[in-house]
Each structure stands twice: as structure tokens, then as C-alpha cells.
Design a protein around this motif. Structure first.
Motif, mmCIF file in Angstrom:
data_model
loop_
_atom_site.group_PDB
_atom_site.id
_atom_site.type_symbol
_atom_site.label_atom_id
_atom_site.label_comp_id
_atom_site.label_asym_id
_atom_site.label_seq_id
_atom_site.Cartn_x
_atom_site.Cartn_y
_atom_site.Cartn_z
ATOM 1 N N UNK A 8 -8.478 -3.511 1.979
ATOM 2 C CA UNK A 8 -9.629 -3.665 1.974
ATOM 3 C C UNK A 8 -10.838 -3.878 2.517
ATOM 4 N N UNK A 9 -11.675 -3.087 3.422
ATOM 5 C CA UNK A 9 -12.389 -3.186 5.181
ATOM 6 C C UNK A 9 -13.548 -4.067 4.701
ATOM 7 N N UNK A 10 -15.127 -3.562 3.180
ATOM 8 C CA UNK A 10 -16.193 -4.774 2.600
ATOM 9 C C UNK A 10 -14.916 -6.025 2.570
ATOM 10 N N UNK A 11 -14.289 -5.967 2.413
ATOM 11 C CA UNK A 11 -13.554 -6.942 1.590
ATOM 12 C C UNK A 11 -12.825 -7.720 3.407
ATOM 13 N N UNK A 17 -14.695 -7.079 -3.316
ATOM 14 C CA UNK A 17 -13.314 -6.540 -3.913
ATOM 15 C C UNK A 17 -12.922 -8.383 -4.441
ATOM 16 N N UNK A 37 -8.569 -18.146 -2.201
ATOM 17 C CA UNK A 37 -7.476 -17.964 -3.192
ATOM 18 C C UNK A 37 -7.655 -19.214 -3.868
ATOM 19 N N UNK A 81 0.741 -1.032 0.074
ATOM 20 C CA UNK A 81 -0.144 -0.004 0.011
ATOM 21 C C UNK A 81 1.079 1.311 0.305
ATOM 22 N N UNK A 99 -1.140 -6.142 -7.088
ATOM 23 C CA UNK A 99 -2.683 -5.542 -6.530
ATOM 24 C C UNK A 99 -3.295 -6.089 -5.721
ATOM 25 N N UNK A 100 -3.674 -7.552 -5.877
ATOM 26 C CA UNK A 100 -4.134 -8.093 -4.666
ATOM 27 C C UNK A 100 -3.815 -8.000 -3.650
ATOM 28 N N UNK A 133 -3.766 -5.350 -1.632
ATOM 29 C CA UNK A 133 -4.518 -4.146 -1.795
ATOM 30 C C UNK A 133 -6.323 -4.675 -1.581
ATOM 31 N N UNK A 134 -6.357 -5.722 -2.240
ATOM 32 C CA UNK A 134 -7.667 -6.011 -2.056
ATOM 33 C C UNK A 134 -7.984 -6.695 -0.697
ATOM 34 N N UNK A 148 -16.454 -12.884 7.717
ATOM 35 C CA UNK A 148 -17.689 -13.615 8.223
ATOM 36 C C UNK A 148 -17.656 -14.571 7.513
ATOM 37 N N UNK A 192 -9.648 -9.490 -6.620
ATOM 38 C CA UNK A 192 -8.237 -9.480 -6.853
ATOM 39 C C UNK A 192 -8.278 -9.084 -7.762
ATOM 40 N N UNK A 203 -14.284 -7.471 6.032
ATOM 41 C CA UNK A 203 -15.819 -8.069 6.355
ATOM 42 C C UNK A 203 -15.840 -9.754 5.860
ATOM 43 N N UNK A 204 -15.828 -9.493 4.849
ATOM 44 C CA UNK A 204 -16.983 -10.707 3.533
ATOM 45 C C UNK A 204 -15.961 -11.699 4.236
#
Lengths: 364, 460, 228
Positions: free
Chosen positions: A341-344, B71, A197, A105, A334-335, A337-338, A350, B73, A346-347
Motif C-alpha cells: 500500500x502506497x500510503x502505508x 493500512x 510488526x 498480489x 493478505x498482510x 498486501x498491506x 517516514x 494488515x 509512505x507512513x
């Protein structure tokens, strides 16, 4: 523990971490190598790397550059990141951290300066980003188990085998398995995203872990201690660099690098744009990437050398030779960076929580 | 013309007029090629922004009453491309509130459609920003949102450079080819000119024969003009040759006579015979000397190199002076010489010495052809000079012939036959009209009136 | 100084012409010095006191040219008359020579008669300038006594005729028109053209039988000359 409890715990921990990082700064988690030649040229390095791991490297560097007044501060990855991002703090000359997303980042935001040296140019493309961010260690993520606890069963030499073992020996292994807590540990979270992943069957593994009520630890050290004193039979996703030395000292333990795929994490180094002493910083990073520096990493630390000309135990070359395509270094791309990600986040957490509790009898 | 000054060649002129516009055109084409390359690169990379934003937008959903996204990646990796671009993304709701992302990216107000692009400066970085406007899929609550993605321009610039270099190489190759063709073409087009030059240079300088050479139309005109000039030169040379022949004849004959007469006299012992011989010889020598000076006058008059200085002269002055000069010799010869002029000056733009020469010749001529009374007259409106005598005159049929050199009006006369030719030359030089007429047409001695009448164009 | 003893300087490079002119002028009773090149003539004439009464000067000379010599001479000697002889022919050279101070001009070829006449005229003009005696052929006029003699005999004239003849003698060889006579001879009288004709007629009668003539040149005027 419910989700709400976990969130609460996480916040407390974060708060504590911040206080701790402030403490650490005041405290003397610091190594100093005074210059023995004048004029002295200062160099300040912030690293999330234990003193005893980094010391041989710094000593060797200092021996080669005795005119450098070297200061090393050991901080946690979080403290390091926060300190860097706060606008008013003076910057370090070099930043080293195993928190790959955060380092990425910083570089992505254009806050690192490029290094143009022979060693940097020769550095393998897969282990650097632009010429701003370099991975200088090669540390596989491993499984450690107690030989005595698994007597009669096949040792889990792959994720597949581990899943089978956890499913078949569910009763026997209940409470005897340990892994990273993805909420509390940045490393644990990163491994979870990478595992997810790699294969959707990871979620079956998480469910199986939940099924045996696996313990969740914050650090590799905690997990190794638990394994050594017999509390745990199997540890999943431990940092190989630490485990290798520990296992060598504890004959009852064995370390397995998964054969189907082995995540490899790297420590990333960068020179901030705001570095007060970019010349010494460049000399240090150039040293880290040089054959000499990598040789010290191979011979005097468990971190694993990347340099393409170096072979031997723990080096990238050896691991590749032994495991071939199964070696899976976490890409510096850049993955990363994913994962921030806050939402990521969380997802993913969860989902993790959902899977973990799917087979469990009750809250762990 | 100074020797260092070199007038520009036709070849160079053509080359400049062909090559300079070509180079200008080439430059424009290069600029155009660069813009096209940049456009192509932008379009190629904008497609990445488009697909990345699309794949992000597809992951946006509504959860817990808020916008939510998982998101992918891969979308970010797509943005990074090979050039290791710095990538930024952000999700905004319809009110412009930041929902998630790694950077707060600006909105784009200009443009149309769901996908908009802009070049922006952001934290000292040159970025390409793509903003996708989208809506949640669903039966209810199709809430709009915006996915904003951006990356650095390095990949675009590299691609632009690559494309542009390709175009540039092609353009340079084409330019070289075109220059070669132009050089060759101009050389080929000028070939007839070279042939003409060579043909002219290869000629014997004494040759005045017309040029026989097949040439393109434009040059054929030049060739015809040259041939016209050559034809005129041939006529001039014919005249000159005749003149030289006549002149040498006219000069040699009296000289031969002189020589023979002297030789004959020397053979004799009688002083009376010597005296007679000397008398004859003096007359002949006078005639020859006069002939020589008239030949010189004529030559000088016909010399195209001389540029006589014309000025405003008073014709009366010239007439009086001419009469004054000829007065004593005329008087000795028993000729009544007079002048008639208006009482005021008659101004004419002319070459003074030429008019004086003309009058001298006319007076001389009249004297030699047996006039006993000569009158020089100045007239006005139109301005003119006249010399009138009471001699035998010239028959009308002869009047044009006498203007030619060495033609003599009367075989018995004492003149050289050049006097009227000289006057004619002077009249031509002044664009004046020369007329010969009888004074008393029906008398036994009709006399001769030579009139030099100036016209409007009489400015030599 | 009489015409018989006048010293002439002849500058001419052509041997035949120089010898002929020398002989002719000597025969006519002049003392003649002959020079053949321009430099020698320049040396002689560029310094004051050369003692010649008349210079006959060729323009086209070896060494310095005639015009240069003339120019140098006129810087200190304004009086000695110069007669230019040249084969250059055209009238334009005459202008240049006259501008530089030559008195007369003769183009080659010329008749000896013509040359002698010009020489006489120039020498006579010189006498007019300095003497009290005027001579035209056998006619003499003493400006002090205002008396004329013709062929050794005294010639008595009324005042107007006397003034007229004296003026014509001063300009002998030159045609004088009526306007000039009215201006210079009869300036303070009111006379018509016809009156002048009357006086001219009377003078002609008086000169009849002598070597002198008073001619009318049409358009130019009256000309007094000696036949001798």
C-alpha cells in the motif's frame, strides 16, 4: 540525505531499474536446456534467482524430464512483476520470486492457476496460499559480524543483544554497521515492515542504527563484501541463504540467527493463468515441491528445503528444531498486501526516517 | 373391465394425497433452508467486511491536506478468513477519487445506512463488496470518505453448504419420521375398513344375517346400507323359497297324478277305461306343460341379469296379433274373442315380447276361468291395454292376492295361478299400473276387466 | 299334387314327440320322413332338390341348430314352407325365425289338432301359389273358369260376391278387415261399409249348411274357415 533527495534517488533508481530490466531481457541472463527427446515440450521460467543458485535444480529437473525444452530467464523482482503485469507481453509458464508481496498480489488478483498434485496437496499449509502460491525455500534473515571487530564484546545473538551492543558501543561502532536500505531495496522494506510488526522496540533499534550512522546497502552481496574486506563490523538483516556459504568461506566472519525471533523469507512460485504451457509448468512446480526437488535444494543450493521429510543443515526442520518458536516465517497472507500500500509505505518509511535520524549527529 | 386394469386402492389414494403435498412442502422447506443458510452465511461474513472496513476507516486521517491512511494488515487478514479468500480494499474520497488500495472497486448506490453490501462480478470473480461511508473525526473538516472492501465468496459458500447440509439432514430425518407416521396413520385409519372386508369375506356366502360390527361413523353408514341390502335379499329369498316350494308342489302334483292314472289304467283291461285315462292324462299333461312354460316366463321376467330391449311399439299391433294367435283355439272352445282398437297406431315405449306375453296370459286366463266373450281393447289418453271378459270375475277382496304366484282366484279354475303374477311382473317392469275391476259389478256374472295403464315413467 | 300324397320332412330330436308326430301325420295321410339331428337335416336341406312339400323344424337340435339349417335352406329354396316347432317358448324367437324365412311357428307344448291345422294351411297356401284351383274344405274355385263348386254342387254367384269369396278363399284362416276388402276387392268401385256387410251376409246364407263358415272376428274382420 534529506527525504527529498532520497525520493529523487529512488525515482532515478527505479528508472534505471526499468532500463536495466529491459536490457536484461535482451541480454542473455538466460539458461537453456535443450530437449534431448522428441517431441520437445517447451517450458519457460522467469525467476528472480541467480543462475548459479538455480542451475543445479534446473539440471536435475531436466535430467528427469529430458523431453522438456527448458528456458530460464533471470530477472530482478521488479522487472519480473512489471513484465507480468503488462498486458501485452507473453507470459512465462512459471514465475519464481523472492518478492513475496508482489507474488501474493498476482495470486490474489486471480492471475495464478491452481496446481492439484500429490506434492501440492501434501505441502504444509503455512507455506502455501490456496493451491496457487507455494513457498519452496526457507531462508532466515540473519546477523553477520566480524569476530575480530567484536573482540571482548558479547556477539549479538538477538535483536535485544544487538540493540544493547549498538547503544553501549556507539562510538566504537560508528560507521561500522551495515543494513538494507528500506527505500531502495524491496527486501529491506519488507524486513522493516515485518520487524515493525514484531515489536515496537524495533524503532529503538532503528534509532540506535541511526545513532551509529549505519551504512545502508542495496543487496546482501554488498553487505557481505563490506564485512569481508573489513569496512563493516556488523551486518543486520542479511539473507541467510547467501550468508551461510559466504561465512563458510570466510573464517573471520560469523553468522547469527537471532534467538528472540528470526524472520524467514521464502521464494514463492506460481503458474500464471495465461501460461502457454501449463502441463510442463505443472510438472516443474510439482518437481520443486517433490522430495527429489527439495533434496537438490538442500544438497546443492544454500536455499533451505522445506519438505517435512528432509532434515539437514539449512532445512526448515533443522531450523525449527534449533530455534523453536523463534522461527518466524513471513506469513503468506493478505498482510503482504498491506506492505504494497502506497500510503502505508509512505507512513512506514517516514517513521523509519524519523527514527533513524533521531540519535544521529548529522545526515549519514 | 379388463383384467389388467386395477382400480387405485384407497390406501394408495390417501398416501398420494398425504405424501405428495408433504414432499412439495419438504421441497419448499429445503429451498427455504438453503436461502436461510445463505442468508446466515452472508450475515456472518458480512460482519467480517463490516469490522475490516471499520478498522481501516479508523486509520484514515488527514495528512498534508489529503486523505491518509495507515493500512492495518490485521484488517486484511480478517477479510481473508480461514478459507484463504482473495481480498481487495480501496479508499475513496467523497468525490469518488481513488486514494489507495489494491483494486479499484465499484461503488454501491442502492441501500441505506453507512454500511452497504452487494454481490458483484469483478474481473471474472464473484465478490462480496462492502462499502463503508465514514467521516474524518475532528473539530473541523469532517471530510467524508468511503472504504470499500471485498472478498471472494468461497467461505460463504462453504458455510452455506455446511449449514444447509445440517438443515437438510434434519429435514430428511423429519421427513422420514413423517412418512413413517403417515404410513402408520393411514394404515390405522383404514383398519376398520380391513375389518369390514374381512368380516364380509369370512361370511358364509349363504348367510344373509345382518353384519354385527362396531365401526366408525362413516363406515357404520356403509354397514347399515349393506344390512339394508341384506334384509332386502332376505325378503327376496323368502319369496323365492316360497315360490320354489309352490312351484315344486304344483309341478309334482300333476306329475304324480299322471303317473298314478297311467298305472291304474295299465291294471285294467277295458279299452274304454284306457281311453278315459288317456283323456284325463292329456288334460293334465297340457296343464303341466303350461305351468312349466309360465314358470319359465316368470323366472325370465324376474331375472335381474336380463336387459330387455325396449322400443317404440304399436299397442294396436300387439293386441291384434295376440287375438289372431288365440283365435283358433278360442273358436274351438266356443269363445267369442275380439279386439277393439283405434283406427290409428298407439305408440308406447315398451318391450314388445313382454306386452304380447301379458296379453296371451290374460286371454288364456279369461278363457280358463269360464268366460264366453273376451275383448282385448287398446285405449288412448292414457295409453292402456285392457282384457275384458264376462266370466265370474274376482271378488274385490281377492284382487290383490291373485297377483301372487300360485294363488288362484277360484279353486275350481283350470289355471296354474301364474298368469296374473306374470302380468303383474311385466306391468312393474314397465312402471305401468295394473288394475282389476268388475265389468258389471252387480250382475250375477260381474266379469273381469284387467287394465294395464301406462304412466309417464313407463319406460322400462 | 294333392294333400294326400304330400311328403313332409320332420326334424325333431325328442324320440317320444317325433314318434307321436310321425304316427299322427302318417295317419292323416302324409308321407313323413323323420330326421333326428341337425347335421343330417342340414345335409338334406342345404342342397337343392330335396323334394319335400313341407318342413317341420325343431330349433333346438343336436349338431347344427334349426335357425342355421333354415338359413342355409333359404339360400336356394324360397318356396318350400317351413313350420318351426320349438320349446324356446317366447315370442321373440318367432320374430327371428320368421325373419329367416319360416312360414309359421308353433310353440311346444301344442295340441295335435293345432299342428294338423297349421300343416293343412301351409300346404294349402302353397297350392294357391302355383295352382289354378283354390280349395277350402269342400269349397273349390277354378280361377280359369271362374267357377265355384260347394259340396260337389256348382255355386253360381254374382260378380261382386264372386270376387269377394275368391279373395276370402285365398286368405282362408286369416281375418280380413273391411278396409282391406275395399282396397283389394272393390278398389274401382265406390262402396260403403254397409254394402260389404250386405255381401258378407249374402255369402253366409249361401254357405249355410256346408262345412264352411264365414265368421266375424270383432275388431279384425271376416274369416273364412272349414269346420272339417
Amino acid at each position: 540525505m534529506t527525504a527529498r533527495c532520497r525520493a529523487l534517488a529512488r525515482w532515478t533508481l527505479m528508472l534505471a531499474g526499468m532500463m536495466l530490466s529491459a536490457l536484461t531481457l535482451a541480454d542473455a541472463q538466460v539458461l537453456r536446456y535443450p530437449a534431448t527427446q522428441s517431441p520437445a515440450r517447451p517450458l519457460e521460467i522467469y525467476g528472480a534467482l541467480d543462475n548459479q543458485l538455480i542451475a543445479p535444480l534446473l539440471a536435475d529437473f531436466h535430467a528427469r524430464h529430458p523431453d522438456i525444452e527448458l528456458v530460464y530467464r533471470n530477472l530482478t523482482t521488479l522487472a519480473l512483476y512489471r513484465r507480468f503485469m503488462s498486458a501485452n507481453a507473453t507470459s512465462a509458464d512459471v514465475i519464481m520470486s523472492s518478492a513475496m508481496p508482489w507474488q501474493y498480489q498476482i495470486a490474489n488478483r486471480g492471475l495464478a492457476q491452481p496446481l492439484d498434485s500429490a506434492a501440492a496437496r501434501a505441502w504444509p499449509e503455512a507455506y502455501r496460499w490456496r493451491h496457487e502460491l507455494f513457498g519452496f525455500t526457507f531462508e532466515p534473515v540473519v546477523i553477520v559480524y566480524r569476530r575480530d571487530a567484536l573482540a571482548g564484546a558479547t556477539p549479538p545473538d538477538s535483536h535485544e543483544a544487538l540493540l544493547r551492543l549498538l547503544t553501549h558501543q556507539r562510538q566504537r561502532l560508528k560507521g561500522r554497521v551495515v543494513t538494507y536500505d528500506p527505500w531502495r531495496s524491496g527486501a529491506g522494506y519488507t524486513y522493516a515492515t515485518q520487524d515493525a510488526r514484531m515489536s515496537p522496540r524495533y524503532w529503538e533499534l532503528v534509532a540506535a542504527l541511526g545513532g551509529v550512522n549505519a551504512a545502508l546497502a542495496d543487496t546482501t552481496g554488498d553487505m557481505l563484501d563490506g564485512l569481508a574486506d573489513g569496512r563493516y563490523a556488523i551486518g543486520y538483516n542479511l539473507l541467510g541463504s547467501y550468508a551461510r556459504e559466504f561465512v563458510a568461506d570466510h573464517p573471520q566472519l560469523d553468522m547469527v540467527i537471532p534467538k528472540d525471533y528470526a524472520l524467514v523469507t521464502q521464494r514463492l512460485v506460481l503458474i500464471p493463468k495465461r501460461a502457454p504451457h501449463p502441463d510442463t509448468a505443472e510438472r516443474f512446480v510439482d518437481y520443486l515441491l517433490s522430495r527429489q526437488g527439495q533434496q537438490v535444494i538442500r544438497d546443492k543450493t544454500p536455499l533451505g528445503a522445506i519438505h517435512t521429510a528432509l532434515a539437514g543443515e539449512g532445512t526448515a526442520l533443522d531450523l525449527r528444531k534449533a530455534l523453536g518458536d523463534a522461527i518466524h516465517p513471513i506469513a503468506i497472507d493478505p498482510s503482504l498486501l498491506a506492505t504494497l500500500d502506497t500510503l502505508k509505505r509512505h507512513s512506514l518509511l517516514e517513521r523509519w526516517q524519523r527514527e533513524y535520524t533521531r540519535l544521529s549527529d548529522g545526515p549519514p | 373391465m379388463s383384467p389388467t386394469f386395477k382400480p387405485p386402492s384407497l390406501y394408495r389414494r390417501l398416501l398420494i394425497w398425504l405424501l405428495v403435498p408433504m414432499l412439495a412442502l419438504g421441497t419448499l422447506m429445503l429451498i427455504q433452508a438453503y436461502l436461510a443458510s445463505r442468508d446466515t452465511a452472508d450475515r456472518a461474513f458480512d460482519r467480517l467486511l463490516e469490522s475490516a472496513s471499520l478498522s481501516i476507516a479508523e486509520q484514515v486521517k488527514r495528512q498534508h491536506g489529503k486523505l491518509w491512511m495507515d493500512l492495518p494488515p490485521a484488517a486484511l487478514k480478517m477479510l481473508a478468513s480461514n478459507a484463504e479468500e482473495r481480498v481487495f480494499y480501496a479508499l475513496y474520497d467523497s468525490y469518488g477519487n481513488f486514494i489507495s488500495g489494491n483494486a479499484e472497486l465499484p461503488r454501491i448506490d442502492t441501500g441505506q445506512g453507512n454500511m452497504r453490501f452487494a454481490n458483484i462480478e469483478w474481473h471474472d470473480m464473484a465478490l462480496r463488496l462492502g462499502v463503508r461511508r465514514s467521516r474524518l473525526e475532528g473539530w473541523r473538516n469532517r471530510q467524508p470518505f468511503e472504504v470499500r472492501v471485498a472478498h471472494t465468496r468461497e467461505g460463504r459458500e462453504a458455510l452455506t453448504q455446511t449449514l444447509f447440509q445440517g438443515s437438510m439432514l434434519r429435514l430428511i430425518a423429519m421427513a422420514l419420521l413423517a412418512i413413517g407416521v403417515v404410513l402408520l396413520g393411514v394404515r390405522m385409519a383404514l383398519m376398520p375398513l380391513t375389518r369390514l372386508r374381512r368380516a364380509i369375506r369370512a361370511r358364509d356366502p349363504r348367510t344373509l344375517a345382518p353384519l354385527e360390527l362396531t365401526l366408525p361413523r362413516e363406515l357404520a353408514e356403509l354397514r347399515e346400507t349393506l344390512n339394508d341390502l341384506l334384509a332386502r335379499m332376505r325378503r327376496v329369498r323368502t319369496n323365492q323359497e316360497r315360490f320354489i316350494g309352490d312351484a315344486s308342489h304344483q309341478l309334482r302334483t300333476p306329475l304324480a297324478g299322471l303317473s298314478a292314472r297311467a298305472e291304474l289304467a295299465l291294471r285294467q283291461d277295458d279299452p274304454r277305461a284306457w281311453h278315459d285315462a288317456l283323456d284325463v292324462m292329456r288334460g293334465s299333461a297340457d296343464k303341466t306343460a303350461r305351468l312349466a312354460s309360465q314358470l319359465l316366463s316368470l323366472t325370465r321376467l324376474n331375472n335381474p341379469e336380463s336387459s330387455p330391449e325396449a322400443g317404440d311399439v304399436d299397442l294396436c299391433d300387439i293386441a291384434r296379433q295376440a287375438v289372431r294367435d288365440a283365435l283358433s283355439s278360442s273358436h274351438r272352445a266356443g269363445i267369442d274373442l275380439g279386439v277393439e282398437t283405434p283406427s290409428h297406431a298407439v305408440i308406447q315405449h315398451a318391450v314388445h315380447w313382454q306386452l304380447a306375453e301379458a296379453l296371451t296370459n290374460l286371454i288364456d286366463n279369461a278363457r280358463r276361468y269360464g268366460a264366453s266373450r273376451i275383448t282385448v281393447r287398446v285405449g288412448e289418453a292414457p295409453r292402456r291395454l285392457e282384457v275384458e271378459d264376462d266370466g265370474p270375475g274376482i271378488p274385490e277382496a281377492q284382487r290383490l292376492l291373485v297377483l301372487r304366484p300360485f294363488h288362484r282366484g277360484m279353486e275350481s279354475g283350470q289355471g296354474s295361478g301364474l298368469g296374473l303374477a306374470i302380468v303383474d311382473g311385466i306391468a312393474r317392469a314397465h312402471a305401468a299400473r295394473l288394475t282389476l275391476g268388475a265389468v258389471h259389478p252387480h250382475a250375477a256374472s260381474p266379469g273381469l276387466c284387467v287394465r294395464l295403464q301406462f304412466t309417464e315413467e313407463s319406460i322400462p | 299334387m294333392t294333400p294326400d300324397t304330400a311328403s313332409l320332412l320332420l326334424v325333431e330330436d325328442d324320440a317320444l314327440l317325433a314318434d307321436t308326430l310321425y304316427d299322427a301325420l302318417s295317419l292323416a295321410g302324409y308321407r313323413v320322413d323323420a330326421l333326428e339331428d341337425g347335421d343330417a337335416a342340414f345335409t338334406r336341406l342345404a342342397t337343392p332338390g330335396h323334394g319335400h312339400a313341407l318342413v317341420l323344424l325343431d330349433l333346438n337340435l343336436p349338431g347344427r341348430g334349426g335357425l342355421e339349417i333354415l338359413d342355409a335352406m333359404r339360400r336356394h329354396d324360397q318356396d318350400t314352407p317351413v313350420l318351426i316347432l320349438t320349446a324356446r317358448g317366447a315370442i321373440e324367437d318367432r320374430v327371428k325365425g320368421l325373419d329367416l324365412g319360416a312360414d309359421d311357428y308353433l310353440a311346444k307344448p301344442f295340441a295335435l289338432d293345432e299342428l294338423e291345422a297349421r300343416v293343412r294351411a301351409l300346404l294349402r297356401r302353397r297350392q294357391h301359389d302355383d295352382g289354378t284351383q283354390l280349395h277350402v274344405g269342400t269349397l273349390h274355385f277354378d280361377t280359369l273358369t271362374q267357377r265355384f263348386t260347394l259340396d260337389e254342387a256348382s255355386l253360381d254367384l254374382p260378380p261382386r260376391e264372386q270376387r269377394l269369396l275368391a279373395y276370402l278363399m285365398r286368405h282362408a284362416g286369416e281375418p280380413i278387415d273391411k278396409a282391406r276388402l275395399l282396397e283389394h276387392v272393390f278398389s274401382n268401385e265406390t262402396l260403403g261399409d254397409n254394402a260389404i256387410e250386405v255381401y258378407i251376409h249374402r255369402l253366409r246364407r249361401r254357405l249355410a249348411g256346408s262345412s264352411l263358415t264365414l265368421r266375424t272376428v270383432r275388431g279384425l274382420g271376416y274369416l273364412l274357415e272349414s269346420e272339417a
